[in-house]
Design a protein around this motif. Structure first.
Motif, PDB file in Angstrom:
ATOM      1  N   ALA A  43       0.841  -1.205   0.000  1.00 23.28           N
ATOM      2  CA  ALA A  43       0.000   0.000   0.000  1.00 23.28           C
ATOM      3  C   ALA A  43       0.867   1.242   0.000  1.00 23.28           C
ATOM      4  O   ALA A  43       0.996   1.950   1.000  1.00 23.28           O
ATOM      5  N   VAL A  44       1.482   1.518  -1.160  1.00 20.97           N
ATOM      6  CA  VAL A  44       2.345   2.692  -1.336  1.00 20.97           C
ATOM      7  C   VAL A  44       1.651   3.672  -2.276  1.00 20.97           C
ATOM      8  O   VAL A  44       1.032   3.265  -3.255  1.00 20.97           O
ATOM      9  N   VAL A  45       1.763   4.944  -1.975  1.00 22.03           N
ATOM     10  CA  VAL A  45       1.142   5.979  -2.797  1.00 22.03           C
ATOM     11  C   VAL A  45       2.194   7.002  -3.185  1.00 22.03           C
ATOM     12  O   VAL A  45       2.966   7.460  -2.338  1.00 22.03           O
ATOM     13  N   ASP A  46       2.260   7.338  -4.484  1.00 23.57           N
ATOM     14  CA  ASP A  46       3.188   8.353  -4.986  1.00 23.57           C
ATOM     15  C   ASP A  46       2.460   9.167  -6.053  1.00 23.57           C
ATOM     16  O   ASP A  46       2.626   8.963  -7.246  1.00 23.57           O
ATOM     17  N   PHE A  47       1.630  10.103  -5.595  1.00 26.09           N
ATOM     18  CA  PHE A  47       0.802  10.860  -6.526  1.00 26.09           C
ATOM     19  C   PHE A  47       1.606  11.785  -7.430  1.00 26.09           C
ATOM     20  O   PHE A  47       1.105  12.240  -8.458  1.00 26.09           O
ATOM     21  N   SER A  48       2.859  12.047  -7.077  1.00 28.70           N
ATOM     22  CA  SER A  48       3.690  12.877  -7.944  1.00 28.70           C
ATOM     23  C   SER A  48       4.113  12.125  -9.207  1.00 28.70           C
ATOM     24  O   SER A  48       4.604  12.745 -10.160  1.00 28.70           O
ATOM     25  N   ASN A  49       3.929  10.808  -9.205  1.00 29.84           N
ATOM     26  CA  ASN A  49       4.366   9.990 -10.346  1.00 29.84           C
ATOM     27  C   ASN A  49       3.249   9.057 -10.815  1.00 29.84           C
ATOM     28  O   ASN A  49       3.514   8.012 -11.390  1.00 29.84           O
ATOM     29  N   PHE A  50       1.986   9.470 -10.605  1.00 24.28           N
ATOM     30  CA  PHE A  50       0.888   8.543 -10.894  1.00 24.28           C
ATOM     31  C   PHE A  50       0.563   8.498 -12.383  1.00 24.28           C
ATOM     32  O   PHE A  50       0.710   9.485 -13.109  1.00 24.28           O
ATOM     33  N   ASN A  51       0.136   7.309 -12.828  1.00 27.42           N
ATOM     34  CA  ASN A  51      -0.370   7.082 -14.182  1.00 27.42           C
ATOM     35  C   ASN A  51       0.584   7.592 -15.261  1.00 27.42           C
ATOM     36  O   ASN A  51       0.176   8.252 -16.215  1.00 27.42           O
ATOM     37  N   GLN A  52       1.850   7.233 -15.125  1.00 37.00           N
ATOM     38  CA  GLN A  52       2.858   7.642 -16.093  1.00 37.00           C
ATOM     39  C   GLN A  52       3.108   6.528 -17.102  1.00 37.00           C
ATOM     40  O   GLN A  52       3.165   5.347 -16.738  1.00 37.00           O
ATOM     41  N   PRO A  53       3.254   6.856 -18.386  1.00 35.32           N
ATOM     42  CA  PRO A  53       3.560   5.829 -19.386  1.00 35.32           C
ATOM     43  C   PRO A  53       4.978   5.283 -19.183  1.00 35.32           C
ATOM     44  O   PRO A  53       5.742   5.834 -18.378  1.00 35.32           O
ATOM     45  N   GLY A  66       0.687   5.706  -8.546  1.00 38.22           N
ATOM     46  CA  GLY A  66       2.108   5.954  -8.684  1.00 38.22           C
ATOM     47  C   GLY A  66       3.022   4.763  -8.446  1.00 38.22           C
ATOM     48  O   GLY A  66       4.239   4.920  -8.373  1.00 38.22           O
ATOM     49  N   ARG A  67       2.467   3.548  -8.336  1.00 40.47           N
ATOM     50  CA  ARG A  67       3.300   2.373  -8.095  1.00 40.47           C
ATOM     51  C   ARG A  67       3.861   1.825  -9.411  1.00 40.47           C
ATOM     52  O   ARG A  67       3.182   1.850 -10.436  1.00 40.47           O
TER      53      ARG A  67
END
Length: 277
Positions: A43-53, A66-67
């Protein structure tokens, strides 16, 4: 072993299957060292890097929180293989024992055991697993139980057919004449001759177990978040196609590689071991 390995490597398709299976097993066992972001299995969250290709260092992109998708696929392989091994470790002994008893003892034992087996075989595997999971909490342990419930009858039917044939052979009659017990004849005389068929089917079934387990997770009945699972990753990513294609494509390819590899290796072992199954 040398002869078997030589035969496997001399056939291009079996060599590909062996390579794919070795790669999957290696990735699952050494995921802690290969995964660029080991903590992303939880359960890690990294919204600064979310949904990146796909980009470096996230070569398979990132998910909606962001995982790293690549790291989660590696750990999902570990879950899938562990489930497959545990399911077969439970289903095979049950099915083999039922098949041996029905095939050798005959009579009422054969009638009762094989009719019970036919009842389970008459139900579509995925439907039976879904029914079991619908009654239980969707956890990894219950998922193993659900898949095991549908898998043992196939081994019972397989071993039953082989036992019926082997029971008429001379070595069985010789063991009966010298007074060997029924258990000795079944497990020491007949069972070794069933091993090639059992090993071949186990290799093929590992891929199918992974596929069934992924199907259950895809339907929300398997491994639950935040534990990484290939089926649930495909289901989550499917809601964001085609824009976030990497969320579905890479987990789907991971399932394809595992199932395809085990099928190629199983077909090769069938030829090497001379199994009819």
């Amino acid at each position: 072993m040398r002869r078997t390995l030589y035969i496997l490597l001399s056939n291009p398709l079996s060599a590909i299957g062996l390579f794919l299976v070795t790669t999957v097993v290696f990735a699952a066992v050494f995921a802690d060292f290969i995964a660029p972001f080991p903590s992303h299995r939880g359960a890690v969250v990294d919204f600064s890097n979310f949904n990146q290709p796909p980009h470096w260092p996230n070569i398979f992109g990132t998910d909606l929180v962001g995982r790293d998708v690549f790291s989660r696929i590696l750990y999902a392989y570990r879950i899938s293989l562990m489930l497959g091994v545990v399911v077969l470790a439970i289903a095979v002994p049950i099915g083999v024992t039922v098949g041996l008893a029905a095939g050798y003892l005959g009579g009422w034992a054969e009638f009762v055991l094989m009719r019970l087996t036919d009842v389970f075989l008459s139900i579509p595997p995925l439907v039976l697993a879904m029914s079991v999971m619908g009654l239980l909490e969707p956890t990894l342990t219950n998922g193993m139980l659900a898949v095991t419930t549908m898998w043992w009858p196939w081994y019972a039917r397989l071993v039953y057919n082989v036992t019926r044939s082997e029971a008429q052979e001379g070595y069985v009659l010789a063991a009966e004449i010298i007074g060997a017990s029924r258990l000795h004849i079944m497990f020491r005389e007949i069972l070794p001759n069933c091993v090639p068929s059992i090993v071949t089917k186990m290799t093929l079934d590992l891929g199918f177990v992974i596929l069934i387990a992924s199907s259950l997770s895809f339907l929300g009945l398997g491994v639950q978040a935040p534990t990484p699972d290939l089926g649930s990753m495909v289901a989550e990513g499917g809601n964001y196609l085609p824009d976030s294609w990497w969320l579905t494509v890479f987990p789907s390819l991971a399932i394809l590689i595992a199932v395809f590899g085990f099928n190629l290796l199983g077909d090769a072992l069938r030829q090497v071991l001379g199994s009819d199954q």
